[in-house]
Design a protein around this motif. Sequence first.
Motif, mmCIF file in Angstrom:
data_model
loop_
_atom_site.group_PDB
_atom_site.id
_atom_site.type_symbol
_atom_site.label_atom_id
_atom_site.label_comp_id
_atom_site.label_asym_id
_atom_site.label_seq_id
_atom_site.Cartn_x
_atom_site.Cartn_y
_atom_site.Cartn_z
ATOM 1 N N ILE A 155 11.279 43.197 3.926
ATOM 2 C CA ILE A 155 11.590 41.825 4.314
ATOM 3 C C ILE A 155 12.426 41.119 3.234
ATOM 4 C CG2 ILE A 155 9.611 41.565 5.870
ATOM 5 C CD1 ILE A 155 9.005 39.753 2.886
ATOM 6 N N GLY A 156 12.951 41.923 2.295
ATOM 7 C CA GLY A 156 13.938 41.376 1.370
ATOM 8 C C GLY A 156 13.391 40.830 0.072
ATOM 9 N N SER A 157 12.120 41.089 -0.222
ATOM 10 C CA SER A 157 11.598 40.668 -1.516
ATOM 11 C C SER A 157 11.023 41.890 -2.215
ATOM 12 C CB SER A 157 10.547 39.575 -1.348
ATOM 13 O OG SER A 157 10.199 39.037 -2.611
ATOM 14 N N MET A 158 9.984 41.736 -3.015
ATOM 15 C CA MET A 158 9.386 42.918 -3.625
ATOM 16 C C MET A 158 7.939 42.680 -4.042
ATOM 17 S SD MET A 158 11.125 43.204 -7.397
ATOM 18 C CE MET A 158 11.072 41.886 -8.595
ATOM 19 N N GLY A 159 7.199 43.801 -4.131
ATOM 20 C CA GLY A 159 5.812 43.728 -4.602
ATOM 21 C C GLY A 159 5.750 43.544 -6.104
ATOM 22 N N GLY A 160 6.784 44.015 -6.785
ATOM 23 C CA GLY A 160 6.942 43.780 -8.222
ATOM 24 C C GLY A 160 5.683 44.043 -9.012
ATOM 25 N N SER A 161 5.286 43.046 -9.776
ATOM 26 C CA SER A 161 4.154 43.196 -10.685
ATOM 27 C C SER A 161 2.846 42.721 -10.063
ATOM 28 C CB SER A 161 4.428 42.382 -11.942
ATOM 29 O OG SER A 161 4.613 41.026 -11.588
ATOM 30 N N LYS A 171 0.446 64.331 -6.615
ATOM 31 C CA LYS A 171 -0.169 64.338 -5.274
ATOM 32 C C LYS A 171 -0.718 62.961 -4.903
ATOM 33 C CE LYS A 171 -2.309 68.544 -5.773
ATOM 34 N NZ LYS A 171 -3.533 69.317 -5.758
ATOM 35 N N SER A 172 -1.145 62.222 -5.912
ATOM 36 C CA SER A 172 -1.777 60.918 -5.645
ATOM 37 C C SER A 172 -0.799 59.919 -5.060
ATOM 38 C CB SER A 172 -2.342 60.341 -6.942
ATOM 39 O OG SER A 172 -1.290 59.846 -7.747
ATOM 40 N N GLY A 173 0.504 60.115 -5.320
ATOM 41 C CA GLY A 173 1.498 59.160 -4.842
ATOM 42 C C GLY A 173 1.507 57.858 -5.618
ATOM 43 N N LEU A 174 0.835 57.822 -6.766
ATOM 44 C CA LEU A 174 0.747 56.585 -7.555
ATOM 45 C C LEU A 174 2.132 56.042 -7.897
ATOM 46 C CD1 LEU A 174 -0.853 54.534 -9.349
ATOM 47 C CD2 LEU A 174 -0.702 56.215 -11.197
ATOM 48 N N ALA A 187 8.696 47.919 -10.931
ATOM 49 C CA ALA A 187 9.667 48.665 -10.137
ATOM 50 C C ALA A 187 9.017 49.545 -9.073
ATOM 51 C CB ALA A 187 10.538 49.520 -11.048
ATOM 52 N N GLY A 188 7.744 49.900 -9.239
ATOM 53 C CA GLY A 188 7.065 50.723 -8.244
ATOM 54 C C GLY A 188 7.564 52.153 -8.203
#
Lengths: 165, 453
Positions: B333-339, B52-55, B61-62
């Motif tokens: 936007i073509g990148s990532m949040g990653g670590s 439920k938390s959506g963590l 990788a998220g």
Amino acid sequence: MNLKPETLEKIDAVIPRYPQIRSAALPLLHLVQEDQGFISNEAVEWIAQKLGLQPINIYELVTFYPMFRQKPIGRRHIRVCRTLSCAIMGSYRTCAEFQRQLGAPLGGTSPDGEVTVEFVECLASCGTAPVVMIDDTLHEKVDAARARELSDLIRAQAKAPAQQR
Amino acid sequence: MPAPEQYRMIFRHIDEPGYTSDLACYLRNGGYEVLRKAVQRKPEELVDEVKKSGLRGRGGAGFPCGVKWTLLDRKSGKPIYLVANADESEPGTFKDRYIVYKDPHQLLEGIMITCFANKVERTFIYIRGEFPEGARILERAIAEARAAGFVGPNILGTGYGCEIYVHRGAGAYICGEETGLIESMEGKRPYPRIKPPYFPAVLGLYQCPTIVNNVETLCHVKHIAERGGEAYSKIGTPNNTGTRIYCVSGHVRRPGCYEFEVGKITMGQLLNEVCGGPLPGRSFKAVIPGGSSAKVLRFGERFKGKRKSGATMVDYDWGVEDIPMDFDSLAMIGSMGGSGGVIVMDDSVSMVEALGNINEFYAHESCGQCTPCREGSLWMKRITSRMVHGLARAEDGALLKSVADQIAGRTICAFGEACSWPTQSFIAKFGDEFKAYAAAKAQARPDGAAELI
């Protein structure tokens, strides 16, 4: 193999942690390297025998993981972070300063056998770049001036009698 | 718009004066109370709270954490393992170091709740070899927790038992990849496994169902158990819930770790307000938003398109400074949040040399199992190294791109993408600089420019 009694004790304590004995290979390599300073061929065979494995099962780890070495290094070990965040904050200058101060080539040991200087990849302290590990201790924001101070300290400690080190 | 206040949940006590890593201090601050309550509940309820938390996983990788747990093969009858991934090695990332060194019991509490929820009875913390002190701190914390009945047989009198052991890596980046980490745990070279069939949830450690979670992710589990999944999901933004620790390094006045609600802060607020902006007399040139594998962003470029806002689609037109720092916006936007590792480069940096530095890292760290990655990462390093130390040619950018384009998608693990994305994005965004590098090299270096390769 002439391992210290406390090393043997730690080895016997670590093996039962794992459901499969082969998992103890990496911990044993760490313990033996801490005891002997490096991983000799004799050590490879000793660990393999201890774990009921073939020597190649241990040797392939020694040659893969960057932290294991097959030759002794200096008494002090300086590891300078080379990766991007440290490099843009000047870690190449830091490393060059250590080499100049302590007379060690990059990736090698000073002629007196005292200090080994090498570049390593990211040490995960990018916010306090440039960072350096001296033996097991992390030093933060080590610019060239700080590298000179740390080099002085290392030289002073080398001259001190062994019990004061 | 001014930057929001930090929302320090994971870092609540870290850097607080007088806060130490021992059990007594943790207990004084309400430590292990969440575990105490959690073990009175049904394990399935705790898994539901996390769902439920959506963590989403904080390692890179998220991937949704609750889904990861749900995929576990619980019917096989084999033991289930948890491995806490403390192999923090993605360049630019340094949050887990602070958690391990300064608040180890928070991690242990998160691990024990995760173990209880998933009926795990033996768990390992895989900590990178370069954290010898961190390993000692964790060993000490585990001993304290065991003596107090939070770890070991019969936890808090419930009859449920679980052991935690520390396992040290030995300097290999690839061990951060979860199946490589599992191979390494088994005492082998850490060659990542092919998926399918080797999904850790089914065939993981010792071919048993296994969860591999990042250190920060496991800490979030504690806070989810404390607040409830529903309440936790209100923190942050939809699909990007909770808080995120942004590790900012490089050319800003105040680098460091900062914790905010996910998506509530923009890149511009983070760099200019929180981190104090560029160094005196310099200006921002480029930023890598999520660890060195993430695609680089160029200050001055615009990102346009349509995005979801509630139920409707709206147009967006962002500069780098306007990008909300969440998983979905950075992916859009073509990148990532990653670590969460944000590496900032200012106008003193040559992009050719910066890429050379990154390429050297990936060439050093490729495990060598797949040919495109082993050979490609090495060739990319050789080309950028030649450009800097030898002859630079106008067509080198195109050559680099052709090598990178032949790696991604052709390897067993995501390292292939990780090593080709920097080259692809540097060439796409700073292609002119690669063409003109030979001429630029002949001129004096900008004042204060560091050697990078």
